[in-house]
Write a protein that holds these residues in place. Structure first.
Motif, mmCIF file in Angstrom:
data_model
loop_
_atom_site.group_PDB
_atom_site.id
_atom_site.type_symbol
_atom_site.label_atom_id
_atom_site.label_comp_id
_atom_site.label_asym_id
_atom_site.label_seq_id
_atom_site.Cartn_x
_atom_site.Cartn_y
_atom_site.Cartn_z
ATOM 1 N N LYS A 118 12.746 6.836 -1.764
ATOM 2 C CA LYS A 118 13.422 5.810 -2.553
ATOM 3 C C LYS A 118 13.052 5.900 -4.034
ATOM 4 O O LYS A 118 13.877 5.600 -4.903
ATOM 5 N N LEU A 119 11.809 6.302 -4.317
ATOM 6 C CA LEU A 119 11.305 6.235 -5.694
ATOM 7 C C LEU A 119 11.588 7.473 -6.532
ATOM 8 O O LEU A 119 11.573 7.391 -7.763
ATOM 9 N N ILE A 120 11.816 8.621 -5.914
ATOM 10 C CA ILE A 120 12.030 9.815 -6.737
ATOM 11 C C ILE A 120 13.311 9.662 -7.545
ATOM 12 O O ILE A 120 14.280 9.050 -7.093
ATOM 13 N N PRO A 121 13.345 10.203 -8.759
ATOM 14 C CA PRO A 121 14.552 10.075 -9.586
ATOM 15 C C PRO A 121 15.714 10.870 -9.004
ATOM 16 O O PRO A 121 15.526 11.775 -8.186
ATOM 17 N N ASP A 122 16.913 10.522 -9.437
ATOM 18 C CA ASP A 122 18.119 11.203 -8.976
ATOM 19 C C ASP A 122 18.291 12.485 -9.784
ATOM 20 O O ASP A 122 19.071 12.543 -10.746
ATOM 21 N N GLU A 123 17.545 13.506 -9.383
ATOM 22 C CA GLU A 123 17.579 14.790 -10.078
ATOM 23 C C GLU A 123 17.859 15.902 -9.071
ATOM 24 O O GLU A 123 17.982 15.650 -7.870
ATOM 25 N N SER A 124 17.950 17.114 -9.550
ATOM 26 C CA SER A 124 18.395 18.235 -8.707
ATOM 27 C C SER A 124 17.265 18.772 -7.829
ATOM 28 O O SER A 124 16.825 19.917 -7.994
ATOM 29 N N PHE A 125 16.816 17.946 -6.905
ATOM 30 C CA PHE A 125 15.809 18.373 -5.950
ATOM 31 C C PHE A 125 16.482 19.026 -4.741
ATOM 32 O O PHE A 125 17.589 18.656 -4.359
ATOM 33 N N ALA A 166 0.839 -1.208 0.000
ATOM 34 C CA ALA A 166 0.000 0.000 0.000
ATOM 35 C C ALA A 166 0.869 1.252 0.000
ATOM 36 O O ALA A 166 0.593 2.220 -0.721
ATOM 37 N N LYS A 167 1.928 1.239 0.809
ATOM 38 C CA LYS A 167 2.807 2.411 0.895
ATOM 39 C C LYS A 167 3.493 2.684 -0.431
ATOM 40 O O LYS A 167 3.658 3.842 -0.832
ATOM 41 N N LEU A 168 3.885 1.633 -1.129
ATOM 42 C CA LEU A 168 4.535 1.810 -2.423
ATOM 43 C C LEU A 168 3.558 2.363 -3.465
ATOM 44 O O LEU A 168 3.934 3.207 -4.286
ATOM 45 N N LYS A 169 2.318 1.895 -3.428
ATOM 46 C CA LYS A 169 1.307 2.428 -4.355
ATOM 47 C C LYS A 169 1.116 3.922 -4.131
ATOM 48 O O LYS A 169 1.022 4.706 -5.084
ATOM 49 N N ILE A 170 1.053 4.318 -2.871
ATOM 50 C CA ILE A 170 0.884 5.738 -2.538
ATOM 51 C C ILE A 170 2.084 6.534 -3.027
ATOM 52 O O ILE A 170 1.940 7.596 -3.649
ATOM 53 N N ALA A 171 3.278 6.022 -2.754
ATOM 54 C CA ALA A 171 4.496 6.732 -3.162
ATOM 55 C C ALA A 171 4.576 6.872 -4.674
ATOM 56 O O ALA A 171 4.968 7.934 -5.193
ATOM 57 N N GLU A 172 4.206 5.833 -5.396
ATOM 58 C CA GLU A 172 4.241 5.886 -6.863
ATOM 59 C C GLU A 172 3.307 6.973 -7.390
ATOM 60 O O GLU A 172 3.634 7.680 -8.353
ATOM 61 N N LYS A 173 2.145 7.128 -6.759
ATOM 62 C CA LYS A 173 1.206 8.173 -7.172
ATOM 63 C C LYS A 173 1.744 9.562 -6.866
ATOM 64 O O LYS A 173 1.428 10.535 -7.558
ATOM 65 N N ALA A 174 2.561 9.659 -5.806
ATOM 66 C CA ALA A 174 3.050 10.968 -5.359
ATOM 67 C C ALA A 174 4.297 11.432 -6.099
ATOM 68 O O ALA A 174 4.588 12.634 -6.121
ATOM 69 N N VAL A 175 5.044 10.515 -6.700
ATOM 70 C CA VAL A 175 6.305 10.885 -7.359
ATOM 71 C C VAL A 175 6.146 12.040 -8.350
ATOM 72 O O VAL A 175 6.953 12.981 -8.343
ATOM 73 N N PRO A 176 5.106 12.042 -9.226
ATOM 74 C CA PRO A 176 4.982 13.148 -10.184
ATOM 75 C C PRO A 176 4.755 14.516 -9.529
ATOM 76 O O PRO A 176 4.931 15.551 -10.194
ATOM 77 N N LEU A 177 4.377 14.528 -8.249
ATOM 78 C CA LEU A 177 4.126 15.797 -7.557
ATOM 79 C C LEU A 177 5.418 16.420 -7.017
ATOM 80 O O LEU A 177 5.405 17.576 -6.579
ATOM 81 N N VAL A 178 6.509 15.671 -7.016
ATOM 82 C CA VAL A 178 7.797 16.183 -6.537
ATOM 83 C C VAL A 178 8.438 16.956 -7.689
ATOM 84 O O VAL A 178 8.902 16.367 -8.666
ATOM 85 N N GLU A 179 8.444 18.280 -7.583
ATOM 86 C CA GLU A 179 8.863 19.126 -8.696
ATOM 87 C C GLU A 179 10.267 19.678 -8.503
ATOM 88 O O GLU A 179 10.627 20.134 -7.418
ATOM 89 N N ARG A 180 11.038 19.664 -9.585
ATOM 90 C CA ARG A 180 12.354 20.292 -9.559
ATOM 91 C C ARG A 180 12.208 21.809 -9.506
ATOM 92 O O ARG A 180 11.206 22.357 -9.955
ATOM 93 N N GLY A 181 13.209 22.467 -8.955
ATOM 94 C CA GLY A 181 13.178 23.920 -8.887
ATOM 95 C C GLY A 181 12.280 24.458 -7.795
ATOM 96 O O GLY A 181 11.976 25.647 -7.763
ATOM 97 N N ARG A 182 11.855 23.603 -6.901
ATOM 98 C CA ARG A 182 10.995 23.986 -5.776
ATOM 99 C C ARG A 182 11.682 23.663 -4.460
ATOM 100 O O ARG A 182 12.532 22.779 -4.386
ATOM 101 N N SER A 183 11.283 24.371 -3.420
ATOM 102 C CA SER A 183 11.733 24.031 -2.071
ATOM 103 C C SER A 183 10.756 22.997 -1.529
ATOM 104 O O SER A 183 9.574 23.289 -1.330
ATOM 105 N N ILE A 184 11.252 21.795 -1.277
ATOM 106 C CA ILE A 184 10.396 20.657 -0.938
ATOM 107 C C ILE A 184 10.671 20.205 0.491
ATOM 108 O O ILE A 184 11.814 20.203 0.944
ATOM 109 N N TYR A 185 9.619 19.812 1.185
ATOM 110 C CA TYR A 185 9.741 19.269 2.540
ATOM 111 C C TYR A 185 9.250 17.836 2.545
ATOM 112 O O TYR A 185 8.158 17.542 2.043
#
Length: 255
Positions: free
Chosen positions: A113-120, A82-101
């Motif tokens: 674990k699932l977010i790509p290795d990008e400049s977050f 269940a946690k992985l399903k939720i995380a997979e749905k949330a990954v597209p909401l993690v935006e580059r160029g933003r201050s993220i918490y």
């Protein structure tokens, strides 16, 4: 488990206790390093192993060394699908160029674990989440300072709350121990509640990651209500009363 190759990797771990990525590449010459790394991530998410720099260690070996599992590890292994399903749905909401918490919690860990290795650029109250994010080469990580809860591995206390006044948060990814129409989003620790309250007040956008076991469950302290959040992510459709209450306040629902 997804395939025969992952079963073979587990058999290698069973025999040796640990394995290096280069060893796997030599054993599976036709398979790319990226695919093998994804195999290790998948097996880690299923609780079979713990990834290390350049390889992995059997979860059984770690348990044998450290003794009985700690409270966080036990909770993290629960309802992992269940946690992985939720995380997979949330990954597209993690935006580059933003201050993220990133809040603390095992579902947030799945997201880390699932977010790509990008400049977050990510601020987190999770000590273990910070360590997970640091495995990525391009991610900038900032942690709050304060008391570390051994059961949740979250950082809280006056120093953590004070530090939040000095940072800007565009998008906050939050967890909760309970959600109900009458009590809102709740947790059991008053110090963690204060940190979460401050994050919700400072964030321009609040995303709640919540598995369905926590719906209609009340803990001692409320840190936010449905009108305070923007997105609610769950692994399955919400109960009608929760959905109606969320829609009343314009909350986007991903279930």
């Amino acid at each position: 488990m997804n395939n025969e190759r992952q079963q073979q990797i587990l058999e290698m771990l069973e025999q040796k206790g640990e394995v290096q990525l280069q060893q796997l590449k030599d054993f599976f010459p036709e398979v790319s390093v990226m695919t093998l790394r994804r195999d290790l991530i998948s097996l880690e998410n299923e609780g079979y192993l713990i990834r290390t720099h350049g390889g992995a260690v059997s979860a059984k070996k770690v348990a044998a060394i450290t003794g009985e599992e700690d409270e966080y590890s036990r909770r993290a292994a629960e309802h992992i699908e269940a946690k992985l399903k939720i995380a997979e749905k949330a990954v597209p909401l993690v935006e580059r160029g933003r201050s993220i918490y990133f809040d603390a919690g095992s579902t947030i860990m799945c997201l880390a674990k699932l977010i790509p290795d990008e400049s977050f650029s990510i601020v987190t109250s999770g000590a273990n989440i910070a360590l997970e994010l640091l495995k990525k080469q391009n991610c900038t990580v900032i942690t709050l300072g304060g008391h570390v809860n051994p059961n949740t591995l979250s950082v809280s206390g006056p120093n953590a709350v004070s530090y939040l006044d000095s940072i800007n948060i565009d998008i906050a990814f939050m967890s909760a121990s309970g959600l109900s129409p009458e009590s809102g989003l709740t947790v059991s620790n008053v110090y963690e509640c204060e940190v979460k309250k401050k994050v919700v007040r400072r964030a321009k956008k609040v995303v709640i990651l919540l598995d369905s076991r926590k719906i209609n469950k009340n803990m001692t302290f409320t840190y936010a209500n449905l009108e305070d959040i923007d997105v609610l992510v769950c692994e399955r459709p919400l109960p009608a009363d929760i959905k109606a209450e969320a829609e009343k306040y314009g909350v986007r629902i991903l279930d």
